[in-house]
Design a protein around this motif. Structure first.
Motif, PDB file in Angstrom:
ATOM      1  N   PHE A 127       7.862   5.701  -8.945  1.00 49.05           N
ATOM      2  CA  PHE A 127       7.111   6.632  -8.067  1.00 49.05           C
ATOM      3  C   PHE A 127       7.135   6.097  -6.494  1.00 49.05           C
ATOM      4  CE2 PHE A 127       4.765   6.671 -12.177  1.00 49.05           C
ATOM      5  CZ  PHE A 127       4.739   7.782 -12.626  1.00 49.05           C
ATOM      6  N   SER A 128       7.737   7.155  -5.556  1.00 50.77           N
ATOM      7  CA  SER A 128       7.610   6.818  -4.186  1.00 50.77           C
ATOM      8  C   SER A 128       6.756   7.637  -3.608  1.00 50.77           C
ATOM      9  CB  SER A 128       9.132   6.641  -3.881  1.00 50.77           C
ATOM     10  OG  SER A 128       9.826   7.685  -4.190  1.00 50.77           O
ATOM     11  N   GLN A 151      -1.931  11.636   0.011  1.00 46.92           N
ATOM     12  CA  GLN A 151      -0.964  10.753  -0.490  1.00 46.92           C
ATOM     13  C   GLN A 151      -0.473  11.257  -1.769  1.00 46.92           C
ATOM     14  OE1 GLN A 151      -0.714   7.321   0.673  1.00 46.92           O
ATOM     15  NE2 GLN A 151       0.971   7.871  -0.961  1.00 46.92           N
ATOM     16  N   GLY A 152       1.020  11.558  -1.692  1.00 52.03           N
ATOM     17  CA  GLY A 152       1.487  12.305  -2.588  1.00 52.03           C
ATOM     18  C   GLY A 152       2.748  11.302  -3.057  1.00 52.03           C
ATOM     19  N   TYR A 153       3.266  11.291  -4.127  1.00 60.54           N
ATOM     20  CA  TYR A 153       4.343  10.615  -4.756  1.00 60.54           C
ATOM     21  C   TYR A 153       5.473  11.698  -5.450  1.00 60.54           C
ATOM     22  CZ  TYR A 153       1.105   6.751  -4.333  1.00 60.54           C
ATOM     23  OH  TYR A 153       0.460   5.702  -3.854  1.00 60.54           O
ATOM     24  N   ALA A 184       9.846   4.214   1.204  1.00 60.46           N
ATOM     25  CA  ALA A 184       9.095   4.710  -0.158  1.00 60.46           C
ATOM     26  C   ALA A 184       7.708   4.414  -0.285  1.00 60.46           C
ATOM     27  CB  ALA A 184      10.018   4.383  -0.991  1.00 60.46           C
ATOM     28  N   LEU A 185       7.227   3.314   0.637  1.00 57.71           N
ATOM     29  CA  LEU A 185       5.853   2.881   0.258  1.00 57.71           C
ATOM     30  C   LEU A 185       4.846   3.529   0.730  1.00 57.71           C
ATOM     31  CD1 LEU A 185       6.376  -0.838   1.806  1.00 57.71           C
ATOM     32  CD2 LEU A 185       6.704  -0.150  -0.469  1.00 57.71           C
ATOM     33  N   PRO A 186       3.653   3.728  -0.153  1.00 54.18           N
ATOM     34  CA  PRO A 186       3.560   2.847  -1.227  1.00 54.18           C
ATOM     35  C   PRO A 186       4.303   3.405  -2.245  1.00 54.18           C
ATOM     36  CG  PRO A 186       1.672   4.289  -0.982  1.00 54.18           C
ATOM     37  CD  PRO A 186       2.599   4.447   0.241  1.00 54.18           C
ATOM     38  N   GLU A 202      -2.980  11.844  -4.878  1.00 52.20           N
ATOM     39  CA  GLU A 202      -3.607  13.095  -5.016  1.00 52.20           C
ATOM     40  C   GLU A 202      -2.493  14.055  -5.714  1.00 52.20           C
ATOM     41  OE1 GLU A 202      -5.021  14.621  -1.016  1.00 52.20           O
ATOM     42  OE2 GLU A 202      -4.880  12.502  -0.264  1.00 52.20           O
ATOM     43  N   PHE A 203      -1.356  13.780  -5.688  1.00 50.67           N
ATOM     44  CA  PHE A 203      -0.305  14.804  -6.265  1.00 50.67           C
ATOM     45  C   PHE A 203       0.986  14.010  -6.642  1.00 50.67           C
ATOM     46  CE2 PHE A 203       0.450  15.904  -2.222  1.00 50.67           C
ATOM     47  CZ  PHE A 203       1.684  15.782  -2.028  1.00 50.67           C
ATOM     48  N   VAL A 204       1.730  14.462  -7.689  1.00 50.60           N
ATOM     49  CA  VAL A 204       2.884  13.591  -8.041  1.00 50.60           C
ATOM     50  C   VAL A 204       3.838  14.968  -8.192  1.00 50.60           C
ATOM     51  CG1 VAL A 204       4.378  12.418  -9.543  1.00 50.60           C
ATOM     52  CG2 VAL A 204       1.911  11.787  -8.995  1.00 50.60           C
TER      53      VAL A 204
END
Ligand SMILES: CC(C)(COP(=O)(O)OP(=O)(O)OC[C@H]1O[C@@H](n2cnc3c(N)ncnc32)[C@H](O)[C@@H]1OP(=O)(O)O)[C@@H](O)C(=O)NCCC(=O)NCCS
Length: 174
Positions: free
Chosen positions: A63-64, A75-77, A43-45, A111-113
């Motif tokens: 947020f994972s 880098q998405g979450y 799940a990191l970061p 970058e996005f969620v």
């Protein structure tokens, strides 16, 4: 109300918060998911924030990290779970947790969620359906599968299936 990063000592309160807040049929599973994600290396970061009122934890958001199959590394979450204690709801705590989380992720060059949730609620903070990232399973309500760009045009050319942390991947959460 104060928002801060959660610590190891908050884990039991976070578990209890989700168990007390979600509907009975899903409460135990979501509470366990929150704790599993906090210990999940895949799940990191990760970003975990709590809202405190008079020293008590009244809200939690997590947020994972996710990746997108077949796409370049981004880098998405994904936002899950989020809960605010019933007797504290409707005071802007949920929205404040979302906004603070998004601000922090921006500073970390996120970058996005993504989020799977109620469009009426998450559209208030800028989430929208109709992006190119597919969920891991077919969804009963595709409109509930939303995304938000932390960086301009971050989602413009991303297409593919999301790959979530191991603890968030079982079909029961989708
Ligand atoms: C959803 C939740 C986090 C919102 O927290 P909150 O602190 O009450 O949210 P806010 O105060 O920022 O926003 C409240 C507003 O959102 C609305 N709202 C809350 N849940 C909503 C939903 N599911 N759909 C549409 N609107 C919703 C409220 O009616 C209120 O509207 P108003 O401002 O016009 O009065 C909280 O209700 C909760 O913990 N619910 C149970 C767990 C849950 O469903 N989590 C989300 C999973 S996707």
């Amino acid at each position: 109300m104060n928002i801060r990063a959660s610590t190891e000592q908050d884990k039991q309160d976070i578990f209890q918060l989700h168990r007390d807040t979600f509907a009975e049929e899903e409460a135990e599973a979501v509470a366990k998911l929150a704790l599993e994600l906090l210990e999940d290396e895949t799940a990191l970061p990760l970003l975990s924030l709590v809202a405190e009122q008079d020293g008590d934890i009244v809200g939690h958001i997590l947020f994972s990290s996710v990746s997108v199959e077949g796409a370049d590394k981004h880098q998405g979450y994904i936002l899950a779970p989020l809960a605010v204690l019933s007797n504290q709801q409707g005071r802007g705590i949920g929205s404040a947790l979302i906004r603070r989380g998004l601000d922090i992720l921006k500073t970390r060059r996120g970058e996005f969620v993504l989020v799977l949730g109620d469009p009426k609620y998450y559209s208030r903070t800028g989430f929208a359906a109709g992006h190119g990232i597919s969920p891991p399973y077919e969804l009963a309500y595709p409109q509930a599968w939303m995304a938000l760009e932390l960086k301009k045009d971050a989602l413009k050319n991303i297409k593919g299936k999301v790959q979530c942390a191991a603890s968030l991947s079982p079909a029961q959460y989708w």
